[in-house]
Design a protein around this motif. Structure first.
Motif, short mmCIF file in Angstrom:
data_model
loop_
_atom_site.label_atom_id
_atom_site.label_comp_id
_atom_site.label_asym_id
_atom_site.label_seq_id
_atom_site.Cartn_x
_atom_site.Cartn_y
_atom_site.Cartn_z
N CYS A 4 1.22 -1.11 -0.13
CA CYS A 4 -0.08 0.38 -0.18
C CYS A 4 1.44 1.71 0.07
O CYS A 4 2.23 1.44 0.54
N THR A 5 0.46 2.52 -0.20
CA THR A 5 0.88 3.74 -0.19
C THR A 5 0.12 4.42 0.42
O THR A 5 -1.23 4.81 0.36
N ILE A 6 1.57 5.16 0.90
CA ILE A 6 0.68 6.29 1.84
C ILE A 6 0.87 7.40 2.07
O ILE A 6 2.47 7.89 1.68
N ALA A 30 -0.37 -1.76 10.77
CA ALA A 30 1.06 -2.04 10.41
C ALA A 30 1.49 -1.03 9.18
O ALA A 30 2.42 -1.19 9.30
N ALA A 31 1.13 -0.84 8.81
CA ALA A 31 1.10 0.52 7.57
C ALA A 31 1.68 1.79 8.80
O ALA A 31 2.82 1.67 7.85
N GLU A 33 2.45 1.91 11.59
CA GLU A 33 4.28 0.82 12.66
C GLU A 33 5.29 1.50 11.32
O GLU A 33 6.48 1.74 11.91
N ALA A 34 4.84 0.75 9.93
CA ALA A 34 6.01 1.02 8.83
C ALA A 34 6.93 2.46 8.70
O ALA A 34 7.78 2.86 8.44
N ALA A 35 5.85 2.95 8.90
CA ALA A 35 5.87 4.64 8.37
C ALA A 35 6.46 5.18 8.96
O ALA A 35 7.63 5.97 9.72
N ARG A 36 6.19 4.76 10.84
CA ARG A 36 7.40 5.44 11.87
C ARG A 36 8.85 4.44 11.76
O ARG A 36 9.48 4.88 12.28
N ARG A 37 8.74 3.21 11.16
CA ARG A 37 10.50 2.62 10.95
C ARG A 37 11.04 4.02 10.43
O ARG A 37 12.19 4.04 10.79
N VAL A 69 -8.36 -3.49 8.06
CA VAL A 69 -7.77 -4.76 6.41
C VAL A 69 -7.61 -3.28 5.51
O VAL A 69 -8.19 -2.49 5.37
N VAL A 70 -5.68 -3.14 4.59
CA VAL A 70 -5.77 -3.02 3.94
C VAL A 70 -5.47 -3.61 3.21
O VAL A 70 -4.67 -4.77 3.10
#
Length: 85
Positions: A4-6, A30-31, A33-37, A69-70
């Motif tokens: 997915c795209t943020i 989860a998306a 959290e990935a951005a935070r990382r 859900v994404v």
């Protein structure tokens, strides 16, 4: 996992240093959290925490991020608070 795209807008874009990221995630939580990382600095984390979110143009509101859900190709929009009058 879905790809997915943020997309970041205004001060979120500035804090991230990019207009968008592509992440693998199964839920909105989860998306994010990935951005935070990807962007662990305090400024980004503050902007993200104060922002409104859209998933595929639908407002998230106060719904639990882990329950959203994404799907593959989903677009998550990060809209920081706007100032002005």
């Amino acid at each position: 996992m879905a790809k997915c795209t943020i997309r970041y807008w205004a001060s979120a874009k500035e804090a991230a240093g990019t207009a968008e990221d592509t992440v693998d995630a199964g839920t909105l939580e989860a998306a994010l959290e990935a951005a935070r990382r990807l962007h662990p600095d305090d400024r980004f984390l503050r902007v993200l925490g104060a922002s409104s979110l859209l998933v595929d143009e639908k407002p998230v509101g106060r719904r639990e991020h882990g329950g959203i859900v994404v799907e593959d190709g989903a677009v998550i929009e990060v809209l920081p608070p706007f100032a002005g009058g």
